[in-house]
Motif scaffolding. Structure first.
Motif, PDB file in Angstrom:
ATOM      1  N   ARG A  32       0.834  -1.197   0.000  1.00 11.65           N
ATOM      2  CA  ARG A  32       0.000   0.000   0.000  1.00 11.65           C
ATOM      3  C   ARG A  32       0.867   1.245   0.000  1.00 11.65           C
ATOM      4  NH1 ARG A  32      -3.209  -3.730   2.596  1.00 11.65           N
ATOM      5  NH2 ARG A  32      -5.462  -3.481   2.350  1.00 11.65           N
ATOM      6  N   ASP A  33       0.295   2.328  -0.518  1.00 13.42           N
ATOM      7  CA  ASP A  33       0.981   3.611  -0.468  1.00 13.42           C
ATOM      8  C   ASP A  33       0.979   4.123   0.966  1.00 13.42           C
ATOM      9  OD1 ASP A  33       1.943   6.019  -2.340  1.00 13.42           O
ATOM     10  OD2 ASP A  33       0.733   6.851  -0.727  1.00 13.42           O
ATOM     11  N   LYS A  40      -1.307  -0.334  -4.576  1.00 13.67           N
ATOM     12  CA  LYS A  40      -0.706   0.193  -5.801  1.00 13.67           C
ATOM     13  C   LYS A  40       0.185  -0.885  -6.408  1.00 13.67           C
ATOM     14  CE  LYS A  40       3.397   2.182  -3.565  1.00 13.67           C
ATOM     15  NZ  LYS A  40       4.213   3.408  -3.363  1.00 13.67           N
ATOM     16  N   ASP A 121       5.132   4.496 -10.024  1.00 14.85           N
ATOM     17  CA  ASP A 121       4.115   3.650  -9.399  1.00 14.85           C
ATOM     18  C   ASP A 121       2.772   3.811 -10.116  1.00 14.85           C
ATOM     19  OD1 ASP A 121       6.053   2.970  -7.608  1.00 14.85           O
ATOM     20  OD2 ASP A 121       5.218   4.099  -5.924  1.00 14.85           O
ATOM     21  N   ALA A 122       2.043   2.708 -10.248  1.00 15.83           N
ATOM     22  CA  ALA A 122       0.708   2.733 -10.834  1.00 15.83           C
ATOM     23  C   ALA A 122      -0.319   2.725  -9.704  1.00 15.83           C
ATOM     24  CB  ALA A 122       0.502   1.535 -11.749  1.00 15.83           C
ATOM     25  N   GLU A 123      -1.097   3.787  -9.609  1.00 12.45           N
ATOM     26  CA  GLU A 123      -2.102   3.921  -8.566  1.00 12.45           C
ATOM     27  C   GLU A 123      -3.487   3.603  -9.114  1.00 12.45           C
ATOM     28  OE1 GLU A 123      -1.519   7.971  -7.443  1.00 12.45           O
ATOM     29  OE2 GLU A 123       0.168   7.512  -6.100  1.00 12.45           O
ATOM     30  N   ILE A 124      -4.405   3.289  -8.220  1.00  7.48           N
ATOM     31  CA  ILE A 124      -5.762   2.943  -8.636  1.00  7.48           C
ATOM     32  C   ILE A 124      -6.455   4.172  -9.210  1.00  7.48           C
ATOM     33  CG2 ILE A 124      -8.032   2.229  -7.818  1.00  7.48           C
ATOM     34  CD1 ILE A 124      -6.659   0.467  -5.773  1.00  7.48           C
ATOM     35  N   THR A 248      -6.026  -7.251  -4.993  1.00 11.43           N
ATOM     36  CA  THR A 248      -6.947  -6.315  -5.623  1.00 11.43           C
ATOM     37  C   THR A 248      -7.762  -7.093  -6.653  1.00 11.43           C
ATOM     38  OG1 THR A 248      -5.172  -5.700  -7.161  1.00 11.43           O
ATOM     39  CG2 THR A 248      -5.548  -4.249  -5.278  1.00 11.43           C
ATOM     40  N   THR A 252      -9.821  -3.963 -11.726  1.00  8.77           N
ATOM     41  CA  THR A 252      -9.214  -2.725 -11.223  1.00  8.77           C
ATOM     42  C   THR A 252      -8.405  -2.056 -12.323  1.00  8.77           C
ATOM     43  OG1 THR A 252      -9.044  -3.725  -9.021  1.00  8.77           O
ATOM     44  CG2 THR A 252      -7.745  -1.740  -9.426  1.00  8.77           C
ATOM     45  N   PHE A 254      -5.502   0.637 -13.067  1.00 12.20           N
ATOM     46  CA  PHE A 254      -4.386   1.387 -12.496  1.00 12.20           C
ATOM     47  C   PHE A 254      -3.874   2.399 -13.522  1.00 12.20           C
ATOM     48  CE2 PHE A 254      -4.348  -2.768 -10.448  1.00 12.20           C
ATOM     49  CZ  PHE A 254      -4.164  -2.471  -9.111  1.00 12.20           C
ATOM     50  N   GLY A 256      -0.292   4.528 -14.207  1.00  8.62           N
ATOM     51  CA  GLY A 256       1.090   4.847 -13.882  1.00  8.62           C
ATOM     52  C   GLY A 256       1.705   5.709 -14.957  1.00  8.62           C
TER      53      GLY A 256
END
Length: 306
Positions: A32-33, A40, A121-124, A248, A252, A254, A256
């Motif tokens: 997690r971030d 992530k 980083d690839a975030e949701i 996840t 989802t 993501f 990035g």
């Protein structure tokens, strides 16, 4: 520096491990971030899988040469390289660090260079949640604005959500265990020129929630699985080998970014990097990102915006 947004759509559940067992509701948690407590896909995971896949995306002659160099790089001595990193088709793009030819002071004579490509980083961006109307993809105005979407409507309070205009919008909508009032408005959504076909599907089912609710909705709708190690002699479950882990869910989306450093590298290296990068991403996403890929985890579809 040329930034290229990268969209990753999960075809399978994704488990990017946090690195060990934790005390809590599950044994193996996902990464997690630190600031948002949201799952992530770290840039290091994307970079490592892509670099490994890039070796197998080369022609046969170059492929064996790159594999020999990779084996020499990860050896303990880290100095018996078949050729220099600047001559290796993978190391010249992803970067390298080499030791000296002998021990002692000669180690300082080793060469190193940063990579042409940098992975963020690839975030949701959009997260699937079950509702009484079927799955809906939850996001926030802040996330859409970071994805370069303008005129994003915002909920008036934490008790309200914005649903995509067009279809018959319900007066109230449940997001998992939450029941909130709903307002129908036009919600913008990114669509890369070479995007994923699923983008239109997601846009029709998009829900914008308040920023304060988003972490709670995501973390309460993660997938939790239970597995057990097998005793290979008996074929039955091994004693005291039960464990649980997070993932996840599939669906989802993501977002990035991949940067190409055209400021410090000549154009011919940049030109050669992009086709190889796309081939490598295709293979890496097919094989899967993260852990437990042989158990049906980690497959992705990607869209790299040029």
């Amino acid at each position: 520096m040329k930034p290229h947004p990268l969209y990753l759509y999960a075809l399978d559940p994704t488990h990017i491990g946090a690195g060990g067992y934790r005390m809590g509701r599950v044994d193996l948690t996902i990464l997690r971030d630190a600031g948002t407590n949201l799952p992530k896909v770290p840039g290091s995971s994307i970079s490592g899988a892509t670099r490994s896949a890039a070796i197998h995306s080369l022609p046969e002659g170059d492929q064996q040469r790159a594999m020999d160099y990779a084996r020499a790089t990860i050896s303990k001595k880290n100095k018996n390289h078949p050729h220099k990193g600047s001559q290796d088709p993978i190391a010249s793009i992803f970067g390298y660090a080499e030791g000296g030819s002998d021990g002692g002071d000669d180690e300082a004579k080793g060469e190193s260079r940063i990579g042409v490509v940098s992975f963020r980083d690839a975030e949701i961006l959009a997260f699937p949640v079950p509702t009484m109307l079927g799955p809906r993809w939850v996001t926030t105005a802040h996330l859409l604005e970071r994805a370069v979407c303008g005129n994003v409507p915002r909920p008036a309070s934490e008790e309200q959500v914005i649903v995509q205009a067009g279809a018959a919008a319900p007066a109230r909508l449940n997001l998992g265990w939450l029941l909130l009032s709903a307002a129908a408005k036009e919600i913008p959504f990114p669509k890369p020129a070479q995007g994923l076909p699923v983008f239109d599907h997601l846009k029709e089912r998009l829900v914008v929630v308040h920023d304060n609710l988003f972490p709670a909705i995501v973390n309460s709708n993660l997938e939790t699985r239970t597995s057990v190690s097998i005793n290979f002699e008996t074929g039955a479950a091994a004693d005291t080998a039960l464990f649980t882990y997070e993932a996840t869910p599939r669906g989802t989306l993501f977002r990035g970014q991949i940067d190409l450093d055209d400021g410090r590298f000549p154009p011919e290296i940049i030109t050669a990097a992009m086709p190889l990068l796309e081939k490598a991403l295709t293979l890496a996403c097919t094989l899967g990102l993260g852990g437990m890929t042989t158990r049906g985890f980690g497959r992705m579809q990607f869209a790299l915006v040029k």
